[in-house]
Scaffold this active site. Sequence first.
Site, mmCIF file in Angstrom:
data_model
loop_
_atom_site.group_PDB
_atom_site.id
_atom_site.type_symbol
_atom_site.label_atom_id
_atom_site.label_comp_id
_atom_site.label_asym_id
_atom_site.label_seq_id
_atom_site.Cartn_x
_atom_site.Cartn_y
_atom_site.Cartn_z
ATOM 1 C CE LYS A 40 -10.651 -5.139 6.271
ATOM 2 N NZ LYS A 40 -10.499 -6.134 5.205
ATOM 3 C CB VAL A 91 -0.981 -0.003 1.203
ATOM 4 C CG1 VAL A 91 -1.847 1.249 1.182
ATOM 5 C CG2 VAL A 91 -1.872 -1.245 1.166
ATOM 6 C CB ILE A 111 -15.380 0.493 -1.042
ATOM 7 C CG1 ILE A 111 -15.123 -0.753 -1.884
ATOM 8 C CG2 ILE A 111 -16.849 0.885 -1.064
ATOM 9 C CD1 ILE A 111 -15.817 -2.001 -1.345
HETATM 10 N N1 HSE Z 1 -6.679 -9.523 4.099
HETATM 11 C C1 HSE Z 1 -7.589 -8.475 3.766
HETATM 12 C C2 HSE Z 1 -8.654 -9.021 2.801
HETATM 13 C C3 HSE Z 1 -6.826 -7.333 3.132
HETATM 14 O O1 HSE Z 1 -8.492 -10.138 2.302
HETATM 15 O O2 HSE Z 1 -9.659 -8.362 2.567
HETATM 16 C C4 HSE Z 1 -7.579 -6.048 3.089
HETATM 17 O O3 HSE Z 1 -7.894 -5.547 4.352
#
Ligand code: HSE
Length: 408
Positions: free
Chosen positions: A200, A12, A131
């Site tokens: 998340k 990233v 997103i």
């Molecule tokens: N390991 C995470 C995924 C990466 O597969 O979505 C992105 O946060």
Amino acid sequence: MKNVAVMGYGTVGSGVVEILLNNKEQIAKKNKEEIAVKYVLDLREFPDSPIADKVVHDFDTIVNDPEVDIVVETMGGTKPSYSFVKACLEAGKSVATSNKALVAAHGTELLQIAAEKKVNFLFEASVGGGIPIIRPLYQSLADEEIEEITGILNGTTNYILTKMSRDGESFEAALKEAQEKGYAERNPEADVEGYDTCRKIAILTAVATGKEVNYEDIYTEGITGITDVDFRYAKKMGTSVKLFGSSRIQDGKAFAWVAPVMISTEHPLYAVNDVYNGILVKGNNLGVSMFYGSGAGKLPTASAVVADIMDAAKNADRTVYEGWTAEKLELSSMKEAEHRYFVRIAGDKEHSFQMVKAVLGEVESIVLEGEKEYAVLSAKTKEGEWDQKKAELQEKGLQILQVIRAEI
Ligand code: HSE
């Protein structure tokens, strides 16, 4: 001109530098000033790259340089990223990060420091990769009471489940393929056990409610128990199984959980396949809205970081997003949450179906030709009540092979 330091030149971080260089003119035009990379902090050297002369190995170079306005944190994990980010904010520098582990564990404190110092702590890239979801939640949907957020938030597990659904692969074979393609890590635990999705959904719930969400309080179940036989039933039923991260207000209570869920083709998230992410948001005035796109990957994730950098640059002397307070969101027990259940039972249907109906009431049944088992789909039941019914079935000598929550 604003100066940026990038901490961590991995996937990233290098994407952020690439976009800042490739889209330099467009960024300068939109922000009415140039944004330049001054330092890249990494343990390695990158001699043949455009940042060869910008690499530093000592964090103090960044935190002590008054010319650095914005710091990007793309190191991952919480050590040393937490202490580095905290020091940068305390030194009056804005920070943009893609690091969900950092935001989920230390977001409350870092947001408070940013507000005190009138700088910005921004983390659009920490959920859903490219997103836009964090900013829409606190800005575009600011007036809404958010009643539900349900997302496919992990690309790796979505790829695995899609392979199992489409090609009839076993979990192990699909995981191996995901690893070969570079989607899954060699140690895939964080993805397949649901830990990544848990962090998340904790972040999204905190943004939506304005309260702190302890990710450790979120009921979390991964996909390691999902089998190819489950998908044979799913195919016959016209359904699929997806890993959901969800938070909902039901009867005035807040729930948050991560679990595989069987859904039908009618569900808005049914068509979210492969490594893509999809997030459904339900607001009290808005109704349902969907966000879909690349939830991971170098440039999509870096694009979200760069947009945060631009926001921080435009708002150099004010905090655009103060975030959530230290007041904790009280989450109700998963036992109070209601679901239907897809249940696989060993043995012939003729042998035990009457017994099952005596405990569960009228249920749909599904039979797979040639298998010494069958499945039923229960009515909507609270999880606590379901646990009792399951125990009752087991006391009657029934062998339960699988239980998957269903939203059908
Ligand atoms: N390991 C995470 C995924 C990466 O597969 O979505 C992105 O946060």
